[in-house]
Every structure is written in C-alpha cells, then in structure tokens.
Design a protein around this motif. Structure first.
Motif, PDB file in Angstrom:
ATOM      1  N   PRO A 685     -20.303 -83.978  20.685  1.00  0.00           N
ATOM      2  CA  PRO A 685     -20.865 -82.794  21.363  1.00  0.00           C
ATOM      3  C   PRO A 685     -21.729 -81.954  20.423  1.00  0.00           C
ATOM      4  O   PRO A 685     -22.753 -81.416  20.839  1.00  0.00           O
ATOM      5  N   MET A 686     -21.325 -81.881  19.133  1.00  0.00           N
ATOM      6  CA  MET A 686     -22.132 -81.085  18.190  1.00  0.00           C
ATOM      7  C   MET A 686     -23.503 -81.730  18.018  1.00  0.00           C
ATOM      8  O   MET A 686     -24.529 -81.043  18.008  1.00  0.00           O
ATOM      9  N   GLU A 687     -23.511 -83.049  17.855  1.00  0.00           N
ATOM     10  CA  GLU A 687     -24.793 -83.737  17.672  1.00  0.00           C
ATOM     11  C   GLU A 687     -25.719 -83.487  18.853  1.00  0.00           C
ATOM     12  O   GLU A 687     -26.909 -83.192  18.694  1.00  0.00           O
ATOM     13  N   LYS A 688     -25.123 -83.571  20.066  1.00  0.00           N
ATOM     14  CA  LYS A 688     -25.933 -83.377  21.289  1.00  0.00           C
ATOM     15  C   LYS A 688     -26.577 -81.989  21.296  1.00  0.00           C
ATOM     16  O   LYS A 688     -27.752 -81.829  21.611  1.00  0.00           O
ATOM     17  N   LEU A 689     -25.776 -80.981  20.950  1.00  0.00           N
ATOM     18  CA  LEU A 689     -26.287 -79.604  20.990  1.00  0.00           C
ATOM     19  C   LEU A 689     -27.308 -79.369  19.874  1.00  0.00           C
ATOM     20  O   LEU A 689     -28.312 -78.681  20.066  1.00  0.00           O
ATOM     21  N   PHE A 690     -27.041 -79.928  18.678  1.00  0.00           N
ATOM     22  CA  PHE A 690     -27.991 -79.749  17.569  1.00  0.00           C
ATOM     23  C   PHE A 690     -29.356 -80.314  17.916  1.00  0.00           C
ATOM     24  O   PHE A 690     -30.391 -79.747  17.579  1.00  0.00           O
ATOM     25  N   LYS A 691     -29.339 -81.449  18.625  1.00  0.00           N
ATOM     26  CA  LYS A 691     -30.610 -82.106  18.962  1.00  0.00           C
ATOM     27  C   LYS A 691     -31.491 -81.194  19.807  1.00  0.00           C
ATOM     28  O   LYS A 691     -32.714 -81.278  19.769  1.00  0.00           O
ATOM     29  N   VAL A 692     -30.841 -80.329  20.591  1.00  0.00           N
ATOM     30  CA  VAL A 692     -31.622 -79.440  21.466  1.00  0.00           C
ATOM     31  C   VAL A 692     -32.147 -78.234  20.696  1.00  0.00           C
ATOM     32  O   VAL A 692     -33.298 -77.839  20.852  1.00  0.00           O
ATOM     33  N   ILE A 693     -31.299 -77.640  19.833  1.00  0.00           N
ATOM     34  CA  ILE A 693     -31.728 -76.352  19.239  1.00  0.00           C
ATOM     35  C   ILE A 693     -32.431 -76.498  17.896  1.00  0.00           C
ATOM     36  O   ILE A 693     -33.122 -75.589  17.461  1.00  0.00           O
ATOM     37  N   ALA A 694     -32.271 -77.671  17.215  1.00  0.00           N
ATOM     38  CA  ALA A 694     -32.875 -77.791  15.878  1.00  0.00           C
ATOM     39  C   ALA A 694     -34.418 -77.821  15.909  1.00  0.00           C
ATOM     40  O   ALA A 694     -35.062 -77.061  15.163  1.00  0.00           O
ATOM     41  N   PRO A 695     -35.043 -78.676  16.754  1.00  0.00           N
ATOM     42  CA  PRO A 695     -36.521 -78.780  16.691  1.00  0.00           C
ATOM     43  C   PRO A 695     -37.253 -77.447  16.812  1.00  0.00           C
ATOM     44  O   PRO A 695     -38.079 -77.120  15.962  1.00  0.00           O
ATOM     45  N   PRO A 696     -36.967 -76.609  17.854  1.00  0.00           N
ATOM     46  CA  PRO A 696     -37.727 -75.340  17.931  1.00  0.00           C
ATOM     47  C   PRO A 696     -37.463 -74.436  16.733  1.00  0.00           C
ATOM     48  O   PRO A 696     -38.363 -73.737  16.270  1.00  0.00           O
ATOM     49  N   PRO A 764     -29.625 -80.445   7.150  1.00  0.00           N
ATOM     50  CA  PRO A 764     -30.273 -79.926   8.375  1.00  0.00           C
ATOM     51  C   PRO A 764     -29.347 -79.072   9.234  1.00  0.00           C
ATOM     52  O   PRO A 764     -29.792 -78.097   9.839  1.00  0.00           O
ATOM     53  N   TYR A 765     -28.042 -79.435   9.261  1.00  0.00           N
ATOM     54  CA  TYR A 765     -27.136 -78.703  10.194  1.00  0.00           C
ATOM     55  C   TYR A 765     -26.870 -77.283   9.707  1.00  0.00           C
ATOM     56  O   TYR A 765     -26.928 -76.324  10.475  1.00  0.00           O
ATOM     57  N   VAL A 766     -26.601 -77.172   8.380  1.00  0.00           N
ATOM     58  CA  VAL A 766     -26.369 -75.820   7.829  1.00  0.00           C
ATOM     59  C   VAL A 766     -27.633 -74.990   8.010  1.00  0.00           C
ATOM     60  O   VAL A 766     -27.593 -73.831   8.430  1.00  0.00           O
ATOM     61  N   ARG A 767     -28.794 -75.621   7.699  1.00  0.00           N
ATOM     62  CA  ARG A 767     -30.072 -74.914   7.794  1.00  0.00           C
ATOM     63  C   ARG A 767     -30.297 -74.406   9.229  1.00  0.00           C
ATOM     64  O   ARG A 767     -30.662 -73.259   9.462  1.00  0.00           O
TER      65      ARG A 767
END
Length: 1396
Positions: A685-696, A764-767
C-alpha cells in the motif's frame, strides 16, 4: 378459598406430553367448537380440563426451586390452569431488574401508564361459561329459582339464588345437584353466602334471614340446619370453611363473628357456636381464614388456623388454635366511609422461605403484611411496600403469588404485578352485570336493622359474587357466570400475531426469553430449557413472517411503497436473529428468502451495516459479503462500503477484486486494510501511494486535494505501523509488531525505489515525505523514537535515519528555511533528551544559523525568526556560542531571538530596545515594562535598570502612544513628571501627553498624580492653541485649576464662552454676562453690516449665543435681587432690539428672525421681572416712544396672552383644590361624628365580656371598625399613647393584620421620640391614630377617580419630599395611579396666537 385439587399435580419440571383423550365427563372437542362458534375471541372451555398428576411437590422442593430473583415462584393449583396441554407445570417468572425502587408514590406517578398492551400483550382472558349461564337463566324461568346471589368455586361450582336454591355444577358445566327448595327459600330468604370445604364433600349455605344449612355434595342430603348460631334477625354476610373441615366461621349483619364447630356424637350431628368478635365493639364486614394448599399443609403456620377480620375501623389477625389469640390489630387511618374493606391471603416466597401474605385495602391504598412464625412459636407481622392506586377498589384477588387482579368501583379489572407494582392490563367488565350484596348488608329481609355505616359500605359490596380457585376467578352476573384466567406465554404471543403486531409479539417473546416478562404462565424447567422453547417459537415466527412479507409485497406501484413495506419488517427480523445469535438462520434460510425480491434483499443488506460497524456481526458468509459490497457499489454509497470493509474478516473474499474496487473508487483505508489483514502485506500500500504523490512533488508542482488526502493517509499509516497499531483501527497482532516496524523502516530508508529511473535522487521515500510535510513526518519519527527500546538495533536505526535526513536536507537547496529549521528543531529535541545516543556534527548547527540569519535574502524574515526561535526553545541553544548568536540575531533584526537570549541572561533593560525596534510588537512594550515593574519575581536591581531604561526612552514611548505612556508615567514615574515635561521639546507631543495625563476622560487615575497648578495652566494654554473648540468641555471636567490665571489665558486667546464659564464659576455673574453680551453684540453688528449672502450661518450663530446667554441669566436670576436682575435682562433686551432700530434694505431680510428671538428674551425674562417694568422700559425707549406702537404691538399682545393663560390656569386649580378640601372635610366630619356599633360584646384581646373589668380605672374603648377593648388590655399591647396630654388609641386587630404592621411601626417609633407626632411618619396632616383609621376607611370607600383619591395620592410623598404629579404617579406602581386615567388629564386649550 383456594381448595386443593383432588388430583395430584404433575412432577416439577416435566414437560407433559399432549394429554390422553379426556374422560367422558369433560367437554368434547365437537361440543367445544359449537360452544365457541358465536364468540371466537373468548375462552375455549378446554381450559377447564384437569390434567392427570402423580405426586404433589413437597415444601422443600418449592423452597429449593431455583429462580432468577429472590421471590421464587409458588406452585399454583394446576387443575384448572392447563391451557394448551403442553406445559402442565405452570408458574410465573419475573426479574429483579424490573422491580421498582421503594417509592410509595410510584403508582400515583404512573397514573398515565404507557399502553400496557404494547408492553405485555393481553395478559388475561375473560370468558362466558355458557352452560352454567344458560342453566341459571333456565332455573329462574322453570323452577322459580330467582336471580343468582352468591357463588363458590372449587372442583365444583355452587351458585346460590334469591329464592333459596343452591345449584351445583361440575367442570363440564353440567348441573349436578339442585339443593333446597323455594318453600325453604320463602322461610329463610335468599342465599347470602356459600362455602365449599377442601375435599368438595360439604357445602355451607348462609341465608338472608340468618339461618345456615350444611349439605352433603356427594348425595345431595341436608346434613344440618342451624338456626341458633348467632343472634336472630341478622343476615349471614360471610360463611367460610377453614382448613379443618369441622370448623367454619360466619359473619352476620350485626357485625359479629362466630366460630361454628361441627361434631357428631353417637350418630347425631351437632353444631357449637362461639362468638369471636362482638358487633358492639365495631362491626366486622369481611372475614378471610388462611387456606393452605395440599402441598403446604405441613407448613408450621397452619397449626394456628389464622383468621383475618376487617371491621370498619381496623384489621385483626387472630389464631383459632390451639387457643384463641389476637396476633395483630392494624387501624386504617382516615378514608372514605363508603369504601369497601377487602382481605386476601396468599402464600408467597420471600428470601427463600414461603410464608403467607395478607393483602388488605380500603379505598385506593393496598397494604401487604407478611406473616411469619419464629422459633419460639410467636407470630410476627411485617409491613411490606404499599401499593398506591388512582381508583377505589371493590375487590382484590390473588391469581398467583406475584399477580393480583383488582376490580375498581367503575367495574374495570386491573392486573397488577405485585413486586414492580406495574399495571399489566386493564379490562372493562360491565358486560358481566356483576351481582352486588347490598340487600344483605342492609339486612332488608329482616327489616333493615343494621347501622348506617354498614349499610353505606354495603352499597358496593360484592364479596359473594367473586370466587377464585386455582388461578381462575369466577364472576357472578345477574344472568351469567364469567371466568378470568391468565393466558399462557404462547397464547399471549399468538394473540398479538393475530392482530398483525409482529414487532410487539417478538418484543414480548424476547421479554419471556430474558426472564423480564410479568405474569408468565406455561414455562417450566430450568432457564436454558425455557430459553430453548421460546427461541424455537421465535424462529418459527421469524420464518413465517419472512414468507408472509414476500407474499404480501405490493406488486406494482412506486418503489418507495415497496421499500417502506420491507423497511417495517426486515430490520425487526434481522434484529431478533442476531439477538438469538442465529446467524446460521439469518444468512441461510432468511437471506435465501429475501434474495427472491431485489428490494427486500437491498434493505436486508443495509440492515447489516450498523451491526458490522459496531463489530457485533462477525461470521458473515462469503456470498452475503460479496452481495453487500456489490449493493453499496451499485447505490454509489462508497463511504459506507469502506466503513464496512475495514470491519470485515475479508479472508473469504476475492482479494484482488476488492483491492481493485478500492483503488478505482479511492477507498484507501479499505485498500490498506485488505493488504494488511488479507495478505499480511504492509509495504505494497505504501508503494502504491508513493507512486501517486512522488512525481508532482519532485517536479515541484502543487498537489491536488486528492493527492494531499493520500499523503496524509500515508503519514498516518506509517505512524500506525511504527507504533504497532493496525490501520485504520485496532492493533497489529503481537507477533507481527517487530517485523512490521523493521519492514517499514527498511522501506523508508531505501536508497532507490524499485522502479526508479537512472537519474533518481537517493532516498526517494524520505525525500518525498519531507517535501510533502516536513513537520508532520518529523513528528511521526519523534513518536517512533519515543517508543524505541534502547537495544542496539534501535539505536542504529535512529542514527541511520538522522544521517539520511541531514544528507537529504542539508545537501539540497530546494528546502525552505522553515523546513530546514524543523529538522534542526527535531534534532535539538532529540539531543536534549537525557538518554540521548544520537550524534550530530556541531558545525551543521552553525551552518543552519548562518543559513537562517543570512542578511543577503530578505524574504521570509518572520518565518526564519520563528524557526530559529523554535530551534532554540527545543534545546538547540546548547549547540551555539551565545555571544555570536546575539550578534547575528541583531544583524538579522531577529528581535524575538534577542529577547529570548537577553531573558536568559536576565538583562531585562535590553529587551525594551528589542520591543521598540520591532515594528510588529512595538505596542506590547508598555505591558512589558508595567509587568516587570509591578510583578514579583524580579530583583530590585533588575527593576531599577528597567525603570531607568524606560525613563531614557520616554519620548519614544510618547510618540508610540501618548495615552498608554501617560498611564505608565502616572503609575510608575509620578515623581518624575515635571522633569519629563521640562525635557520634552516638541510642544504638540507635550500637549498630547498632558491631555492624556490631566483630562479625566482619558482614563488615567487622577489620584496617582499631584502636580502644581502651573502645569494645569500650561495644559490649558496648549489646549487653547491646538484645540480651542474643546476648551470649554475640558474646563468643565478638569479637577485642579486656578480661576484667575485660567481666565487670563482664555481671555488672551479670546475664548469668550470659556471665559464666561470661568467668571460665573468664580461668582462674577455680571462679568460673565458682559463677556457673553459683548460677543452677542459683535455678532449682531456683523449681521447688520454684513454682506448679502452670509447672513444664514450668522443668524444660527446669534441664536446659539443668545440661548447660552439666556441660560446664564436664568441660572443665576434666582439668587439675585430685583435691581441685579434688571441689570442682566434689560441690557440683553436692549441688545436684541437695537438692530431693529436701524432702518435699511437689509432689515426686511432678517427682521422676522430677530423679532422671534426678542420674543424669546421677553418670555424668559417675564418669569423674573415684573410685567409693568418691562412695558415701561419698552415704552421709554426713544424708538418705541414715538409713533403708534406698531412695532411693539406683537410683543405686548403676546405677553398679555401668556399672562391671561397662566392666570386662568391658576384660578381653575385653586377652585378645584378648595372644592375638594371642603368635600373631604365634610366627609371626614360626618364619619367621625357617626355613632359606633361594636361587632361583639367581648374584648378582642382578653376575650372576656366587656362588663368584666379588672379594676375601676379600666375603660371600654370602641373603634369605628367595630372592635371593642378594655383600655388596660390595649395598653398591655402598646396600643395607647399620650400626646399633648391626651390619650390616643389604636385598634390592635386592624393595626396588626390589615396594615401589615405599618401603623404599629410608626407608633412604636413615636413612643421612642415622644415629642414628635405620629403624622410625621404617615401623612402630612396632624391626625391621631383613630382619625388615621377613619381616614383610611374613607379612602377605601372612595377608590375611584374621586377628588379625595387624588388628594390621597398627592399626599403619598413621605416626609417633606416634594413630589410632582409624575413622581406621585410612579410612586406606587402596584396601585394603578389615578393620574394614568385618561379622563383625569386636563384638556386646556392654549391661548390664540396674536394675528399680525
């Protein structure tokens, strides 16, 4: 009167099989159908079948029977109770939780009980015994038996008639015997009482003329005819067998009670009579011997053969054996003499022992007495809780140990639960046409020789018309016999179902299941067995209704109608299935039925939602869960869907499908829950959510609302995982907690994401999280660090994450100052902990300080300051060198940082400078200085340094806010005020300061400052310069100023009004007047010489000045003599008239205005100067002296009209007052000279005849009110006093009661000040007390708008106060004033205006 059954009861707890074919003497089914054809709702006579039983239960078996509350049941006679032939062993249950607290008024409060039918269903059934009723009517017709008069019920039913016959019926309502004959009836009169003995072998009949007969019920033989058992000529009211078949009790209309003992000596039957209670001591009208059932025959109390008797005043309980003894008497207290005394015994179980309870009542209160025998053999009676009713009783019958049936005086039956005092059902029985025993109580057959009291009670007596036996009550009507029984629990439920009341039926069944129902019949065995029986019945009902609602579903029409149809029933079915814990039934049979109809299915699924959300429903089948998800999806109710998923056990679902459903519909909570609990996967679930919010975030774009929600959920989820809690609710299983923590940590500190591009930055996740919300992410980490145990691995994790954070944030320039500050604040907090194990390079903190204080970038100044302040407060100060920090803060203009540092070093004086230089917080400096100087906790040196510093900066403070500065100076610098004033260069600033300091309206406390008068004069001087129009107002409020000097200042600045005010204040009225006059003249001169256009504002100015001058003259004329007045008014008149003398073109423009102003002067001066002098002065004037008086005609006529008007007003008023005074004095004289008539011939104080005087000096004194006294008695009560040698009296009675002590107060005051007169405290005139009384009486006679009433009201003003009409009108708001009356007000016409 409850005779034991001839058969044995069935063994306890045995659930009887349906009974074998009843013996021939019972009613057959065919007969029963015919019998019930006409009245289907009434009893089916099957109820009179007597079941076969084997052995009676023992007393021990009853005592040891378990129950769910203290009062265990008492076995009722089962011989007539068997209702549906399934439960032979019948008894009632109740629960302690439902019993009320011991509040005597409980039932009174419950007068308007909720419809008890809805709570308890129909508890009783009243049925006509058609066979017996038909034969009673037939006997009256065919053998002239007469009307029925009495009934007795046991295994047989005996009915007595008015012509002396006794008809005996068996249980099949067949006539067995007809005893007696009409011939005997003619001799003995009607049968007035009946009694059958225990084994149904003997019948006693009492007659209206006093005889008693005994019959053998087996053979129908007459065994005894007793005529001498009691005094002749009295009717038998009651006759009762005791448990001893040789002993009976009778009660006659003389109120006496006799014991009849039957013996048989050598074949001869005899009867001996003994008087137990004589009617001469009080008439007994009700008797009740204690009967014990077969199973209680060996109860220790039965050996006493107890008898309860009720007379018209008290209750007695006596023992007939072994010798006659009175055990208790109990008086009733006051009650309605026509109410009927009632007695009823019953054995009840209280605190695990069975004892008899006596209920007795008369009127609307039922008393319960518990009778016990102690070890010594004595009998104790204890009162139990009373039952208060809102109706009068005429019968009280126990139907079992917990339930009583009451009949009220309007023939309504009330079924009452004894313990809770709750009314279970009410039923009207007027159709029974109950027989009353009034004629026997009046003893009409023997000539009516009874007392009135007994005859009155007899009006409502129906003792012989109601007989109970074995849980049934028989009611004798004039043409019928009815029977009342309790319905069995099944019957009560079915009764509600017949009425289509499903919800009520299930609620009632559930109350049986929980053991809370009242008056329960037909349940046996232990609790679990009872519950099983009820649950089976409830399941049948639920299934039956599930079928029924589908069949009765409206075929066409609106969908809402169908929804409503199912909405009424489906939730009820679901509720009860879950209450019964029958989810198998709910999800299989019932769900299958509901699935046939899509609307029903939808409503069924929606009903499950609240149970799922409250975790009451766990084991849902996969099919139902699937349907539920689809249903919510179809209805687009996604929030409900998500709420349900996170409460479900989703292992039985297609997980991929659910995840997809959740992701598509943005149900992130549900998706996380499915991953976590369905697959133990916490990372996906974390990976799924990160994929949405990281790019913008990486691209530096702002997030959409949707993405912000996802980011927040991600943070909360990480926080839950690291804290060991499940998301969104509950806890992660204990064994998984460490594993989940490690997984999540490892995930967060990954160097690269799984599908990351080549140029992806590290961590990338911490950032991403730092960019999303630095503060919250660091808070999550801080909470996690709190939870960490100090093991090696945890310490390593902490250090690693700190290093990563520093690497990401410090090496990158794309984080804002506040984000960097957040990180270092977080680090400072961690480093400040006592058990800190982290290591951070100190040079990093210096870099941060440089970064935050860099003066090259001016943006985000306040944000940088705030971040640095937080960092310091969090403990980061230990990382810096303090002197360098202050230096950099001052350079960067971080004044809050400077303040923080100075406060640490206790250099409070420096902080003043910080405030003054900080544009945001300048205003707060005043509070700061005040707090330091006035609050404890600071040393004298610190206060002194702050004081000194404030004094140095006083000019700056004044520029900031003169008002606040003045306040500060007044409180803390009052000694330095003069030096401050001297040092102030700026004159306007000085003016503002002095105004704030000296003007009381500015709010500075004047008591704090003591200044020399020269400063006040300096202030007035400045005021004249800077704000001349406020001088007059300010002078009025200034407290300290020297008049002479101030006058010089105002004159210097030519402020005429202010000068005039000061001169008047000084006492130089003429001087003040001359100043105003000079000002007026100069303005008039300007008007006469003025230009064409400017006259309008000038006229207004003149009018304003004139009004002020007139006001000055008016204010002071009262204190001046005639000559001084003329010196004021005539120059003013002269000044106003002089412009009119000058002729010219301009005159016509404003001559009218000037004339009206002159008229104003004349009108005002007329009050102070005689009219002739004014006219003389006008006529002497050289202008008006010549010619035809044309110019002054208007003035003179106006003055004359005013004079005429006032003269008329004065004459009218004088006439009215004189007339009224004469009229009231005439009335007073008439009333004072009227002769006095005493109301009584005795003294009102000693109550002795007036002729009886204590001594010769004692006089008789009579008052106009009619009261008469001895003079010595009045003196003893302080109602006489000597005034000017005369004795004055006051009426003691009127004085103390009518006036509420007003006159007596005034009188006692008069005694203290003997020189003063009474009138001073009561009215203006000099009246003695007697005259005051007469005057008050006169006032009461004339209460309208009479003239006397007006005078009285005008004289209401107490002691010398001058009340005008208004104050008199408002003086006594309670009395509506006569002045308010519109007829009272004078309607005077004003004088006509003089025509030009």
């Amino acid at each position: 009167m409850e005779a034991a059954p001839e058969q044995d009861p069935c063994p306890a707890g045995a659930e009887a099989e349906p009974c074998p074919e009843p013996p021939a003497h019972r009613l057959s089914v065919a007969e029963l159908d015919r019998e019930l054809d006409s009245r289907s709702e009434l009893i089916d006579d099957k109820e009179f079948d007597i079941p076969q039983v084997d052995t009676p239960p023992t007393l021990e078996s009853i005592l040891n029977e378990t129950d769910d509350e203290e009062e265990s049941f008492i076995l009722e006679d089962p011989f007539l109770l068997n209702i549906d032939n399934t439960d032979t062993h019948s008894y009632d249950t109740s629960s302690v939780a439902s019993s009320d607290s011991g509040d005597r008024t409980h039932l009174k409060r419950k007068k308007k009980l909720p419809d008890s039918l809805s709570l308890h269903g129909s508890v009783i059934r009243l049925s006509l015994l058609k066979g017996i009723s038909a034969q009673i009517v037939s006997a009256a017709d065919k053998v002239d038996a007469g009307l029925p008069t009495a009934i007795a019920a046991s295994n047989l039913i005996a009915v007595g008639t008015s012509h002396g016959l006794a008809l005996i019926f068996d249980q099949n309502q067949a006539l067995r015997l007809c005893l007696g004959s009409t011939a005997v009836g003619a001799q003995y009169g009607a049968i007035s009482a009946l009694s059958i003995n225990n084994d149904c072998s003997r019948l006693l009949c009492g007659f209206a003329k006093g005889q008693i007969t005994m019959w053998d019920l087996a053979s129908g033989k007459l065994l005894r005819s007793i005529t001498d058992a009691h005094p002749p000529g009295t009717a038998i009211l009651h006759i009762k067998f005791t448990d001893d078949p040789t002993l009976a009790i009778c009660n006659d209309s003389g109120g006496s009670v006799f014991e009849l003992s039957f013996k048989r000596v050598m074949g001869v039957r005899t009867c001996e009579s003994r008087c137990l209670f004589s009617g001469s001591k009080g008439e007994v009208c009700c008797i009740e011997p204690l009967h014990a059932k077969v199973e209680l025959r060996d109860h220790p109390i039965t050996q006493y053969s107890l008898l309860a008797m009720a007379s018209l005043t008290k209750i007695l309980v006596i023992g007939l054996k072994p010798s006659l003894k009175v055990w208790m008497t109990f008086p009733y207290g006051r009650m309605d003499p026509s109410s009927v005394p009632l007695l009823a015994w019953h054995f009840v179980a209280v605190q695990s022992s069975v004892n008899p309870m006596l209920a007795f009542c008369r009127g609307d209160v039922v008393h319960f007495l518990l009778v016990k025998r102690d070890d010594t053999g004595a009998i104790h009676v204890t009162k139990q809780r009373q039952l208060h009713l809102h109706y009068d009783l005429i019968n009280f019958t126990w139907i079992n140990s917990r339930t009583a049936v009451l009949l009220d005086s309007v023939e309504k039956l009330h079924v009452i639960d004894r313990q809770t005092q709750e009314e279970l059902e009410t039923i009207e029985i007027s159709e029974v046409q109950l027989v009353y025993n009034s004629s026997h109580f009046k003893s009409l057959a023997t000539g009516g020789n009874v007392s009135e009291a007994l005859a009155l009670v007899g009006e409502k007596a129906c003792y012989q018309s109601i007989s109970s036996c074995g849980g049934q009550i028989f009611y004798l009507g004039t043409k019928s016999v009815h029977v009342m029984t309790l319905r069995s629990w099944r019957e009560r439920v079915d009764h509600l179902l017949k009425q289509e009341r499903l919800t009520d039926a299930l609620a009632l069944a559930w109350s049986f299941y929980e053991g809370k129902a009242k008056a329960v019949v037909g349940l046996s065995g232990d609790t679990s067995k009872r519950k099983a029986v009820i649950a089976d019945r409830m399941v049948e009902i639920l299934l039956h209704y599930a079928d029924r609602i589908l069949k009765k579903c409206p075929d066409q029409g609106k969908i809402q109608v169908m929804e409503q149809h199912f909405q009424d029933v489906v939730p009820v079915i679901v509720d009860y299935c879950l209450l019964l814990q029958r989810t198998d039934l709910l999800f299989n049979q019932i769900y299958d039925k509901m699935s046939e109809n899509s609307v029903a299915k939808g409503i069924f699924l929606e009903c499950l939602e609240p149970y799922i959300l409250s975790d009451k429903l766990m084991g849902i089948t996969a099919q139902v869960m699937k349907d539920l998800l689809l249903h919510f999806q179809d209805k687009n109710r996604l929030e409900n869907l998500e709420a349900c998923i996170v409460h479900m056990d989703i292992t039985s679902l297609d997980i991929q499908q659910v995840v997809l459903l959740c992701w598509e519909n943005r149900l992130y909570d549900a998706m996380i829950y499915v991953y976590n609990s369905g697959m133990n996967d916490f990372i996906s679930p974390m990976e799924k959510l990160f994929k949405v919010i990281a790019p913008p975030l990486n691209a530096g774009k702002s997030l959409t609302d949707e993405q912000v929600v996802m980011g927040n959920k991600l943070l909360v989820y990480i926080s839950c995982c690291l804290a060991g809690r499940a998301y969104p609710l509950g806890d992660i299983p204990e064994d998984l907690v460490p594993l989940v923590k490690n997984q999540v940590f490892e995930f967060l500190i990954r160097l690269h994401s799984t599908e990351g591009s080549v140029d992806e930055e590290v961590y990338p996740y911490v950032r991403t999280l730092l960019h999303f919300d630095t503060r919250e992410f660091l808070n999550v980490l801080a909470l996690t660090f709190e939870d960490f145990k100090n093991d090696k691995q945890a310490v390593e994790y902490q250090q690693r994450i700190v290093d990563i954070l520093l690497k990401v944030m410090v090496e990158n320039s794309d984080f804002t100052p506040s984000q960097v500050g957040c990180l270092f604040t977080f680090l400072a907090r961690q480093l400040a902990k006592p058990n800190n194990t982290l290591f951070v390079n100190r040079t990093l903190f210096d870099q941060v300080l440089e970064f935050l204080c860099s003066p090259d970038d001016d943006s985000r100044h306040s944000e940088r300051q705030q971040v640095l302040l937080e960092l310091l407060q969090a403990g980061g100060i230990v990382q810096f060198e303090e002197s360098r920090l202050i230096q950099m803060a001052e350079k960067a203009e971080f004044y809050q940082i400077c303040e923080f540092m100075y406060e640490r070093e206790l250099r409070y004086d420096k902080i003043i400078g910080c405030y003054l230089r900080d544009p945001v917080r300048k205003e707060d400096v005043f509070n700061y200085i005040h707090n330091i100087l006035s609050m404890p906790g600071y040393s004298a040196e610190e206060k002194q340094s702050v004081w000194q510093k404030a004094l140095e900066h006083i000019e700056e403070l004044l520029l900031l806010s003169p008002c606040k500065a003045a306040d500060l100076v007044a409180i803390h610098f009052s000694e330095q005020i003069e030096s401050i004033i001297t040092n102030l260069q700026d004159q306007f600033l000085l003016f503002q300061f002095l105004r704030s300091l000296l003007d009381p309206r500015e709010g500075v406390n004047q008591d704090l400052i003591h200044l020399p008068p020269c400063i006040t004069e300096q202030f007035v001087e400045l005021l004249c310069q800077y704000s001349p129009d406020q001088v007059l107002e300010t002078l009025k409020v200034l407290e300290y100023c020297r008049l002479e000097e101030t006058i010089q200042i105002t004159q210097k600045h030519q402020l005429h009004e202010a000068s005039s005010y000061l001169l008047e204040k000084k006492g130089d009225i003429h001087g003040a007047f001359l100043v105003m006059l000079e000002r007026l003249q100069s303005k008039l001169q300007m008007l006469t010489q003025g230009e064409e256009g400017s006259s309008e504002p000038l006229l207004e100015n003149i009018e304003d000045t004139l009004t002020k001058t007139i006001a000055l003259c008016q204010r002071n004329s009262h204190n001046l003599d005639q000559q001084q007045r003329e010196a004021l008014w005539f120059p003013l008149l002269e000044a106003m008239m002089s412009p009119q003398k000058s002729s010219g073109s301009s005159q016509c423009r404003y001559s009218e205005s000037l004339k009206s102003l002159t008229m104003q002067v004349l009108n005002n001066m007329a009050a102070f100067i005689a009219l002739p002098s004014i006219l003389q002065r006008i006529l002497q004037d050289p202008v008006y002296g010549k010619g035809k008086l044309g110019e002054i005609q208007g003035l003179v006529l106006g003055m004359l009209d005013t004079f005429n008007y006032e003269q008329t007003l004065l004459e009218t008023t004088t006439n009215l007052l004189n007339h009224d005074l004469h009229w009231s004095l005439c009335n007073l004289r008439a009333s004072v000279t009227r002769g006095l008539t005493p109301k009584q011939d005795y003294c009102c104080i000693c109550l002795q005849q007036y002729k009886r005087r204590q001594e010769t000096a004692d006089e008789i004194i009579v008052f106009s009110c009619g009261h008469l006294y001895h003079s010595l008695c009045l003196l003893s009560k302080e109602c006489g006093t000597v005034t000017k040698g005369l004795m004055r009296w006051m009426c003691y009675k009127c004085n103390s009661s009518n006036k509420g002590g007003k006159l007596s107060e005034s009188f006692s005051e008069l005694k203290k000040r003997s020189g003063a007169s009474l009138a001073q405290t009561s009215s203006e005139s000099l009246l003695d007390p007697q005259q005051i009384q007469a005057f008050d009486q006169l006032c009461r006679l004339n209460r309208g708008t009479s003239r006397l009433a007006l005078l009285t009201e005008l004289s209401r003003g107490h002691g010398g106060e001058k009340h005008g009409l208004l104050s008199a009108a408002h003086g006594d708001p309670a009395a509506s004033s006569v002045f308010q009356n519109e007829n009272f007000q004078l309607h005077l016409v004003p004088p006509p205006l003089a025509e030009d």
